[in-house]
Design a protein around this motif. Sequence first.
Motif, PDB file in Angstrom:
ATOM      1  N   GLY A   1       0.808  -1.215   0.000  1.00 25.15           N
ATOM      2  CA  GLY A   1       0.000   0.000   0.000  1.00 25.15           C
ATOM      3  C   GLY A   1       0.842   1.265   0.000  1.00 25.15           C
ATOM      4  N   LEU A   2       0.203   2.380  -0.377  1.00 27.51           N
ATOM      5  CA  LEU A   2       0.916   3.650  -0.531  1.00 27.51           C
ATOM      6  C   LEU A   2       1.495   4.145   0.788  1.00 27.51           C
ATOM      7  CD1 LEU A   2       1.739   5.975  -2.355  1.00 27.51           C
ATOM      8  CD2 LEU A   2      -0.480   7.048  -1.890  1.00 27.51           C
ATOM      9  N   GLU A   3       0.768   3.957   1.890  1.00 25.47           N
ATOM     10  CA  GLU A   3       1.248   4.458   3.182  1.00 25.47           C
ATOM     11  C   GLU A   3       2.568   3.803   3.572  1.00 25.47           C
ATOM     12  OE1 GLU A   3      -0.196   4.912   7.856  1.00 25.47           O
ATOM     13  OE2 GLU A   3      -1.606   4.216   6.319  1.00 25.47           O
ATOM     14  N   GLU A   4       2.635   2.482   3.469  1.00 25.92           N
ATOM     15  CA  GLU A   4       3.878   1.797   3.812  1.00 25.92           C
ATOM     16  C   GLU A   4       4.980   2.140   2.805  1.00 25.92           C
ATOM     17  OE1 GLU A   4       5.627  -2.736   4.161  1.00 25.92           O
ATOM     18  OE2 GLU A   4       3.696  -2.272   5.093  1.00 25.92           O
ATOM     19  N   PHE A   5       4.608   2.287   1.538  1.00 24.18           N
ATOM     20  CA  PHE A   5       5.573   2.645   0.504  1.00 24.18           C
ATOM     21  C   PHE A   5       6.236   3.978   0.839  1.00 24.18           C
ATOM     22  CE2 PHE A   5       6.776   4.549  -3.563  1.00 24.18           C
ATOM     23  CZ  PHE A   5       7.466   3.502  -4.161  1.00 24.18           C
ATOM     24  N   GLN A   6       5.438   4.950   1.272  1.00 25.88           N
ATOM     25  CA  GLN A   6       5.985   6.268   1.594  1.00 25.88           C
ATOM     26  C   GLN A   6       6.756   6.260   2.912  1.00 25.88           C
ATOM     27  OE1 GLN A   6       2.441   8.763   1.226  1.00 25.88           O
ATOM     28  NE2 GLN A   6       3.061   9.344  -0.848  1.00 25.88           N
ATOM     29  N   GLN A   7       6.382   5.384   3.825  1.00 31.07           N
ATOM     30  CA  GLN A   7       7.163   5.243   5.046  1.00 31.07           C
ATOM     31  C   GLN A   7       8.561   4.734   4.725  1.00 31.07           C
ATOM     32  OE1 GLN A   7       5.018   2.773   7.777  1.00 31.07           O
ATOM     33  NE2 GLN A   7       3.638   4.410   8.431  1.00 31.07           N
ATOM     34  N   ARG A   8       8.671   3.871   3.735  1.00 31.85           N
ATOM     35  CA  ARG A   8       9.967   3.301   3.357  1.00 31.85           C
ATOM     36  C   ARG A   8      10.794   4.257   2.500  1.00 31.85           C
ATOM     37  NH1 ARG A   8      14.207   2.534   1.890  1.00 31.85           N
ATOM     38  NH2 ARG A   8      15.316   0.602   1.356  1.00 31.85           N
ATOM     39  N   PHE A   9      10.147   4.939   1.540  1.00 31.87           N
ATOM     40  CA  PHE A   9      10.909   5.728   0.572  1.00 31.87           C
ATOM     41  C   PHE A   9      10.736   7.237   0.711  1.00 31.87           C
ATOM     42  CE2 PHE A   9      10.226   1.608  -1.604  1.00 31.87           C
ATOM     43  CZ  PHE A   9      11.552   1.230  -1.751  1.00 31.87           C
ATOM     44  N   GLY A  10       9.779   7.704   1.506  1.00 35.92           N
ATOM     45  CA  GLY A  10       9.593   9.136   1.698  1.00 35.92           C
ATOM     46  C   GLY A  10       8.274   9.628   1.128  1.00 35.92           C
ATOM     47  N   LYS A  11       7.787  10.735   1.686  1.00 34.36           N
ATOM     48  CA  LYS A  11       6.485  11.276   1.311  1.00 34.36           C
ATOM     49  C   LYS A  11       6.441  11.781  -0.127  1.00 34.36           C
ATOM     50  CE  LYS A  11       4.110  10.692   5.099  1.00 34.36           C
ATOM     51  NZ  LYS A  11       2.910   9.819   5.117  1.00 34.36           N
ATOM     52  N   GLN A  12       7.596  12.125  -0.680  1.00 32.89           N
ATOM     53  CA  GLN A  12       7.625  12.628  -2.060  1.00 32.89           C
ATOM     54  C   GLN A  12       7.604  11.502  -3.088  1.00 32.89           C
ATOM     55  OE1 GLN A  12       7.349  15.930  -2.755  1.00 32.89           O
ATOM     56  NE2 GLN A  12       7.091  16.078  -0.538  1.00 32.89           N
ATOM     57  N   CYS A  13       7.655  10.263  -2.615  1.00 32.54           N
ATOM     58  CA  CYS A  13       7.616   9.113  -3.521  1.00 32.54           C
ATOM     59  C   CYS A  13       6.214   8.508  -3.515  1.00 32.54           C
ATOM     60  CB  CYS A  13       8.640   8.052  -3.087  1.00 32.54           C
ATOM     61  SG  CYS A  13      10.353   8.632  -3.139  1.00 32.54           S
ATOM     62  N   SER A  14       5.734   8.098  -4.674  1.00 32.74           N
ATOM     63  CA  SER A  14       4.384   7.520  -4.741  1.00 32.74           C
ATOM     64  C   SER A  14       4.270   6.650  -5.993  1.00 32.74           C
ATOM     65  CB  SER A  14       3.326   8.626  -4.771  1.00 32.74           C
ATOM     66  OG  SER A  14       3.459   9.402  -5.945  1.00 32.74           O
ATOM     67  N   PHE A  15       3.088   6.072  -6.177  1.00 29.19           N
ATOM     68  CA  PHE A  15       2.816   5.286  -7.374  1.00 29.19           C
ATOM     69  C   PHE A  15       1.313   5.273  -7.623  1.00 29.19           C
ATOM     70  CE2 PHE A  15       2.553   2.323  -3.839  1.00 29.19           C
ATOM     71  CZ  PHE A  15       1.390   1.616  -4.109  1.00 29.19           C
ATOM     72  N   HIS A  16       0.922   4.947  -8.844  1.00 28.07           N
ATOM     73  CA  HIS A  16      -0.492   4.760  -9.140  1.00 28.07           C
ATOM     74  C   HIS A  16      -0.621   3.663 -10.192  1.00 28.07           C
ATOM     75  CE1 HIS A  16       0.819   7.683 -12.213  1.00 28.07           C
ATOM     76  NE2 HIS A  16      -0.103   7.128 -12.989  1.00 28.07           N
ATOM     77  N   GLN A  17      -1.795   3.099 -10.280  1.00 21.34           N
ATOM     78  CA  GLN A  17      -2.057   1.999 -11.203  1.00 21.34           C
ATOM     79  C   GLN A  17      -2.543   2.549 -12.547  1.00 21.34           C
ATOM     80  OE1 GLN A  17      -0.918  -0.853  -8.657  1.00 21.34           O
ATOM     81  NE2 GLN A  17      -2.108  -1.570 -10.381  1.00 21.34           N
ATOM     82  N   VAL A  18      -2.023   1.999 -13.615  1.00 25.35           N
ATOM     83  CA  VAL A  18      -2.535   2.322 -14.950  1.00 25.35           C
ATOM     84  C   VAL A  18      -2.848   1.006 -15.651  1.00 25.35           C
ATOM     85  CG1 VAL A  18      -1.262   4.484 -15.131  1.00 25.35           C
ATOM     86  CG2 VAL A  18      -0.229   2.379 -15.957  1.00 25.35           C
ATOM     87  N   SER A  19      -3.793   1.056 -16.576  1.00 19.80           N
ATOM     88  CA  SER A  19      -4.190  -0.158 -17.300  1.00 19.80           C
ATOM     89  C   SER A  19      -3.882  -0.008 -18.775  1.00 19.80           C
ATOM     90  CB  SER A  19      -5.691  -0.428 -17.118  1.00 19.80           C
ATOM     91  OG  SER A  19      -5.987  -0.662 -15.764  1.00 19.80           O
ATOM     92  N   ASP A  20      -3.389  -1.080 -19.342  1.00 25.63           N
ATOM     93  CA  ASP A  20      -3.175  -1.142 -20.783  1.00 25.63           C
ATOM     94  C   ASP A  20      -4.546  -1.315 -21.441  1.00 25.63           C
ATOM     95  OD1 ASP A  20      -2.762  -2.292 -23.452  1.00 25.63           O
ATOM     96  OD2 ASP A  20      -0.647  -2.315 -22.872  1.00 25.63           O
ATOM     97  N   SER A  21      -4.935  -0.356 -22.264  1.00 32.37           N
ATOM     98  CA  SER A  21      -6.292  -0.377 -22.836  1.00 32.37           C
ATOM     99  C   SER A  21      -6.518  -1.584 -23.735  1.00 32.37           C
ATOM    100  CB  SER A  21      -6.534   0.915 -23.632  1.00 32.37           C
ATOM    101  OG  SER A  21      -5.556   1.050 -24.651  1.00 32.37           O
ATOM    102  N   LYS A  22      -5.455  -2.118 -24.317  1.00 31.43           N
ATOM    103  CA  LYS A  22      -5.606  -3.234 -25.236  1.00 31.43           C
ATOM    104  C   LYS A  22      -5.781  -4.549 -24.485  1.00 31.43           C
ATOM    105  CE  LYS A  22      -3.385  -5.492 -29.186  1.00 31.43           C
ATOM    106  NZ  LYS A  22      -2.214  -5.489 -30.121  1.00 31.43           N
ATOM    107  N   PHE A  23      -4.929  -4.748 -23.463  1.00 30.57           N
ATOM    108  CA  PHE A  23      -4.965  -6.029 -22.759  1.00 30.57           C
ATOM    109  C   PHE A  23      -5.580  -5.922 -21.355  1.00 30.57           C
ATOM    110  CE2 PHE A  23      -1.319  -6.214 -25.690  1.00 30.57           C
ATOM    111  CZ  PHE A  23      -1.687  -7.320 -26.437  1.00 30.57           C
ATOM    112  N   GLN A  24      -5.861  -4.676 -20.927  1.00 33.94           N
ATOM    113  CA  GLN A  24      -6.442  -4.446 -19.604  1.00 33.94           C
ATOM    114  C   GLN A  24      -5.556  -5.035 -18.495  1.00 33.94           C
ATOM    115  OE1 GLN A  24      -9.261  -2.542 -18.936  1.00 33.94           O
ATOM    116  NE2 GLN A  24      -8.934  -2.035 -21.096  1.00 33.94           N
ATOM    117  N   VAL A  25      -4.263  -4.874 -18.664  1.00 33.25           N
ATOM    118  CA  VAL A  25      -3.315  -5.335 -17.639  1.00 33.25           C
ATOM    119  C   VAL A  25      -2.876  -4.135 -16.815  1.00 33.25           C
ATOM    120  CG1 VAL A  25      -1.077  -6.416 -17.232  1.00 33.25           C
ATOM    121  CG2 VAL A  25      -2.531  -7.211 -19.107  1.00 33.25           C
ATOM    122  N   ALA A  26      -3.117  -4.182 -15.509  1.00 31.69           N
ATOM    123  CA  ALA A  26      -2.763  -3.068 -14.636  1.00 31.69           C
ATOM    124  C   ALA A  26      -1.283  -3.143 -14.272  1.00 31.69           C
ATOM    125  CB  ALA A  26      -3.611  -3.105 -13.367  1.00 31.69           C
ATOM    126  N   GLN A  27      -0.636  -2.002 -14.279  1.00 34.53           N
ATOM    127  CA  GLN A  27       0.745  -1.936 -13.834  1.00 34.53           C
ATOM    128  C   GLN A  27       0.954  -0.643 -13.041  1.00 34.53           C
ATOM    129  OE1 GLN A  27       3.400  -1.831 -17.162  1.00 34.53           O
ATOM    130  NE2 GLN A  27       2.558   0.045 -18.012  1.00 34.53           N
TER     131      GLN A  27
END
Length: 227
Positions: free
Chosen positions: A53-79
Amino acid sequence: MMSSPNSWTPDWQAALVKARLGIIGYREGLTAQEFAALAGVNIRQVNLHAAAGLEEFQQRFGKQCSFHQVSDSKFQVAQRVYTFGGAIRPPATKPPLPGLMSLPQFCQHQEVKDWRVRLAARKGHSVFRQQFPGWDFIELEYAIGSSIARWFGPVEDIGEQPDSPLDETALTIYRFADVVGACAQTVRTFTQKGSGCFEQRFPGWSFRQQGKKVVYCRQVEEPPYVP
């Protein structure tokens, strides 16, 4: 008029090197591999903390670091797509600055055995400079495990690196081995034999479980009880 670099004192030069090793950067739209390279960690650490999760991710790497999910419209694979904001950590496997030498290269240059160089480095920067005048080293942590890579260079290039006070409350096995002058395998063997054998072999030291790993600490004498 500013002083030329040749006139900078060793502590100023060391501060400059430290700043160059921790340059603050901000990047968006990164893959996990690209984020790991900037953070100086293994990609598995990035995926592991992101999955929690984002909260633990930011605890490890810092508040300025984050991520979000995007989906490939062709294959609908989230990354995941990552944002990095913080000090860029150079990988320990490569020299952090041009012209620095690995341990084998430094030993060949000085025509000495590697155990002499290792022993001097374990005793700290000031002792190292006494034994190898005009030279010092920089330490970087490997992304996998807790071992240290040392890169050697002239003091005029990297400055007189300061001896930071040792935190003796939670040393890794590799740092502890450096402090007591033993190899990591010896430390591991006596750890497996239990606290009694360990404390006989390394008087004044003990170990404890911290999460999934063992850490080593100096024993603290309790003050005498005064009723």
